[in-house]
Design an enzyme around this catalytic site. Structure first.
Site, mmCIF file in Angstrom:
data_model
loop_
_atom_site.group_PDB
_atom_site.id
_atom_site.type_symbol
_atom_site.label_atom_id
_atom_site.label_comp_id
_atom_site.label_asym_id
_atom_site.label_seq_id
_atom_site.Cartn_x
_atom_site.Cartn_y
_atom_site.Cartn_z
ATOM 1 N N LYS A 1 0.816 -1.219 0.000
ATOM 2 C CA LYS A 1 0.000 0.000 0.000
ATOM 3 C C LYS A 1 0.847 1.266 0.000
ATOM 4 O O LYS A 1 0.477 2.264 -0.631
ATOM 5 C CB LYS A 1 -0.964 0.008 1.187
ATOM 6 C CG LYS A 1 -0.325 0.212 2.553
ATOM 7 C CD LYS A 1 -1.367 0.232 3.643
ATOM 8 C CE LYS A 1 -0.741 0.425 5.010
ATOM 9 N NZ LYS A 1 -0.110 1.730 5.189
ATOM 10 N N THR A 2 1.992 1.248 0.688
ATOM 11 C CA THR A 2 2.838 2.448 0.716
ATOM 12 C C THR A 2 3.378 2.750 -0.677
ATOM 13 O O THR A 2 3.440 3.914 -1.098
ATOM 14 C CB THR A 2 3.999 2.274 1.713
ATOM 15 O OG1 THR A 2 3.468 1.942 3.004
ATOM 16 C CG2 THR A 2 4.812 3.551 1.833
ATOM 17 N N ASP B 1 -4.144 7.454 4.912
ATOM 18 C CA ASP B 1 -3.583 6.119 5.112
ATOM 19 C C ASP B 1 -4.199 5.484 6.362
ATOM 20 O O ASP B 1 -4.649 6.193 7.271
ATOM 21 C CB ASP B 1 -2.060 6.237 5.268
ATOM 22 C CG ASP B 1 -1.357 4.889 5.210
ATOM 23 O OD1 ASP B 1 -1.986 3.905 4.762
ATOM 24 O OD2 ASP B 1 -0.186 4.807 5.623
ATOM 25 N N GLU B 2 -4.223 4.166 6.418
ATOM 26 C CA GLU B 2 -4.760 3.422 7.580
ATOM 27 C C GLU B 2 -6.158 3.912 7.951
ATOM 28 O O GLU B 2 -6.469 4.159 9.121
ATOM 29 C CB GLU B 2 -3.809 3.558 8.790
ATOM 30 C CG GLU B 2 -2.395 3.069 8.548
ATOM 31 C CD GLU B 2 -2.270 1.551 8.500
ATOM 32 O OE1 GLU B 2 -3.314 0.867 8.532
ATOM 33 O OE2 GLU B 2 -1.132 1.059 8.419
ATOM 34 N N GLN C 1 -7.941 -5.387 9.296
ATOM 35 C CA GLN C 1 -6.913 -5.050 10.283
ATOM 36 C C GLN C 1 -7.354 -3.907 11.203
ATOM 37 O O GLN C 1 -6.521 -3.206 11.776
ATOM 38 C CB GLN C 1 -5.603 -4.679 9.573
ATOM 39 C CG GLN C 1 -4.994 -5.837 8.801
ATOM 40 C CD GLN C 1 -3.622 -5.507 8.239
ATOM 41 O OE1 GLN C 1 -2.632 -5.377 8.975
ATOM 42 N NE2 GLN C 1 -3.528 -5.362 6.929
ATOM 43 N N ARG D 1 1.852 -11.270 10.151
ATOM 44 C CA ARG D 1 3.179 -10.657 10.371
ATOM 45 C C ARG D 1 4.284 -11.590 9.883
ATOM 46 O O ARG D 1 5.426 -11.167 9.677
ATOM 47 C CB ARG D 1 3.427 -10.356 11.855
ATOM 48 C CG ARG D 1 2.486 -9.380 12.549
ATOM 49 C CD ARG D 1 2.257 -8.115 11.781
ATOM 50 N NE ARG D 1 1.061 -8.216 10.964
ATOM 51 C CZ ARG D 1 0.763 -7.374 9.989
ATOM 52 N NH1 ARG D 1 1.583 -6.395 9.694
ATOM 53 N NH2 ARG D 1 -0.349 -7.525 9.285
#
Length: 678
Positions: free
Chosen positions: A33-34, A217-218, A248, A606
């Site tokens: 995503k970044t 973002d997020e 998430q 993770r």
């Protein structure tokens, strides 16, 4: 011209090229995503010919904002530094600095943090006539006040709720105090700009005209106020792109509203929804488990993680079942060593757990095994005052040193003041002995008789402590005897003097209960004697001994994290402990099972290469082992997707068995040779 879509997959490319109108980018775990945010920003700058200062990107951490700006500037040059990036709070602060007069603030207004807000509330509460006011949790009141401010509430929904009544009394007083002080609190950094936009259309139009594109973002972590702020900014041009993953969303307990991302297309007609489902982080074996678990949540955008087509399937995730949590902690250290012996660095390995209380036993076993570790997002078990005090008592009872003795001389308080300590210090220098030795000669130092008797009492306690905790009732453990002694000398009361919150005191005492469990585990394997006690103290103090601060920073360390603290991180190896009912979902914190399932999903995703899950058949609660059932999330994973070790041990392969036998015979031969020489 730079091709901002180069190297992107079709979905990522689509997200970068869609620049007009509302856009929801559902970015699955590890989906890049970044990279999409950076490329989309660069593409807009290049294709629309606008200035970087006309793009606003809101993030949740300063670190994320800096990384985004740095990556854009690396490709577009120095002008990329004019990109407006920052957290919601820093954005709000900039608005208030520019329009402070219209917001009713002095030009040099200050900003206070949560600690300052808490102190103001404590002062206001001290002036309220309420016999039960000392029993209120200030943090809870502050949280409720912020919730009321965000929703515009001014009166209780339930007049019988004493907290709501207290909030009703305190809120106007608190807001008035902020006004008098000329400061804004963290919640005000969001609410005041919003209030300004509602009351002054000219200001709102100026801000809207400045930012032609807004990205967030997020987005799954936004609360109601943050959503309102975003909407106010973009309702004119509607060029808004939000990036996030509803799977998430794990911060509901601190105000995050998952419905913001779930209902985003409903709030913005014509919204384009693009799903980034290709995971570049984890092996297909790990991704399969993540998909199985999260699919059971019903309120979510339909999304399935897909592995990189070129990825090797990877090792099956493993499940280890242990008899109890003592063995679990010991074997987790063994698992860490297993992976380190196979080429992984300590820093490649993360141990994840639901709540901080699970970490203490694991820390102790890592110390015992001399494996370096660090704690992320919390205070380490052995860095807590209660643990350090308990360890210092044992150290001073067995083989005292000056640091440990100074630590406990007034813990609990014994009325041995600074004047006495200075006098003992001077005497130590004169006679050439260490401080704790000079303290035994307090008469020679000229200490008053009544204070000297207190020092004598401390030494009597220390001299008898080993026998007190090792001897006594054979039905009681060494740890139980030690805890009982701490209670007897008033250590719990001493801890109670540092906090008025009964729950906080319980947590502090629980730390000591865990400490004594670690001690009992050590004694069970080494024997009930002073030698074992000494080995325990040495092992617990051993980590980082003799290292400089610089060396400690450079040493690769195993990472210990809660599931909340691990979000956004990734590790080649993840050991996810305590996969049991009442732990995840948590018995008291897990009222929202959907959020607990998302938390489990975050932990699993993770892992890049190896995933180890553990659970215990029995776990100690309130001093007794009680049966523990496997987590419902664990049961949702098809058995064929896991390699389960019901006995808690990984079978040894043939080549490894031969190597172990060769090592054993070599040691036997070496010992025999030494005996002959002797």
């Amino acid at each position: 011209m730079h091709d901002w879509t180069k190297g992107l997959n079709p979905e990522q490319r689509e997200a970068v090229l869609h620049t007009q109108g509302p856009l929801l980018i559902l970015a699955g775990a590890g989906s890049g995503k970044t990279t999409v945010l950076v490329s989309r920003t660069g593409h807009i700058l290049q294709s629309e010919g606008i200035e970087p200062s006309e793009i606003c990107v809101l993030t949740f951490t300063t670190k994320a904002a800096k990384e985004l700006k740095h990556r854009v500037a690396a490709k577009v040059g120095p002008r990329g530094k004019d990109l407006v990036t920052g957290t919601f709070h820093s954005f709000g602060l900039n608005i208030l600095r520019k329009y402070h007069q219209k917001a009713g603030l002095p030009s040099g207004f200050g900003v206070i943090d949560q600690g300052d807000s808490t102190e103001i509330l404590k002062e206001l509460m001290s002036n309220i006539k309420n016999s039960a006011k000392d029993s209120f949790k200030v943090d809870k009141i502050l949280s409720m006040m912020n919730e009321w401010r965000g929703s515009g509430r001014r009166s209780p929904q339930n007049p019988a709720d004493e907290y709501e009544v207290m909030v009703q009394v305190l809120l106007p007083k608190y807001l008035r105090r902020l006004e008098i002080l000329g400061v804004v609190d963290f919640e005000g950094l969001l609410l005041k700009p919003l209030e300004l936009f509602k009351n002054d259309m000219k200001v709102l139009e100026e801000v809207r005209a400045r930012f032609k594109h807004v990205m967030v973002d997020e987005f799954q972590d936004t609360n109601v106020t943050q959503f309102q702020l975003v909407r106010a900014l973009v309702d004119g041009h509607r060029n808004v792109a939000v990036v996030g993953d509803d799977d998430q969303s794990i911060y509901g307990w601190r105000g995050a509203c998952v419905s913001n991302i779930l209902d985003f297309p409903k709030h913005f007609d014509g919204c384009r929804v693009i799903r980034l489902e290709r995971n570049y982080r984890s092996t297909p074996a790990i991704i399969g488990i993540a998909n199985e678990v999260i699919a059971k949540n019903t309120a979510r955008h339909g999304k399935v993680l897909r592995p990189n087509p070129d990825a090797d399937h990877g090792e099956k995730p493993e499940l280890f079942v242990f008899e109890n949590d003592d063995i679990e902690a010991e074997e987790v250290a063994g698992q860490v060593r297993f992976f380190m012996d196979r080429g992984y660095k300590a820093s490649d390995i993360a141990v994840l757990y639901r709540s901080n209380g699970q970490g203490g036993m694991i820390e102790a076993q890592l110390r015992k095994a001399q494996i370096p570790y660090s704690i992320t997002g919390g205070t380490g078990f052995f860095d807590r005052k209660e643990t350090k005090d308990a360890l210092a008592y044992l150290r001073c009872a067995l083989s005292p040193n000056e640091i440990a003795f100074r630590r406990i001389i007034n813990a609990p308080t014994r009325g041995i003041g600074e004047t006495t300590i200075d006098r003992l210090d001077e005497h130590a220098k004169v006679i050439g002995f260490k401080f704790h030795v000079a303290a035994r000669k307090w008469r020679q130092a000229g200490v008053q008789e009544n204070i000297g008797e207190r020092i004598e009492g401390l030494f009597r306690l220390l001299d008898s402590l080993p026998q007190t905790i090792l001897g006594g009732d054979p039905t009681r453990t060494v740890g139980e005897n030690f805890l009982s002694k701490l209670l007897e000398i008033g250590y719990r009361d001493y801890l109670g003097q540092t906090t008025k919150d009964p729950q906080a005191l319980t947590k502090k005492w629980t730390v000591l209960e865990i400490f004594t469990r670690v001690l009992d585990s050590f004694v069970a394997r080494g024997g009930r004697d002073e030698k074992t006690l000494m080995e325990f103290v040495d092992a617990m103090e051993l980590r980082d001994a003799g290292e400089t601060e610089e060396e400690r920073d450079q040493t690769p360390k195993v990472q210990l994290l809660t599931l909340h603290a691990c979000k956004g991180l990734e590790f080649p190896v993840v050991i996810f402990v305590g996969c049991e009912e009442e732990i995840i979902p948590h018995r008291t914190l897990g009222s929202d099972v959907s959020e607990e399932r998302r938390l489990f999903y975050v932990g699993v995703t993770r892992a890049k290469e190896r995933l180890v899950l553990t659970r215990a058949k029995t776990r100690k609660r309130f001093g007794k082992f009680a049966p523990s059932a496997p987590s419902r999330f664990l049961l949702e994973i098809p058995p064929q997707m896991l390699t389960a070790f019901e006995t808690g041990f990984r079978p040894v392969g043939e080549s490894e068995r031969k190597n172990m036998m060769a090592d054993l015979f070599a040691k036997i031969a070496s010992n025999a040779a030494k005996q002959k020489l002797n």
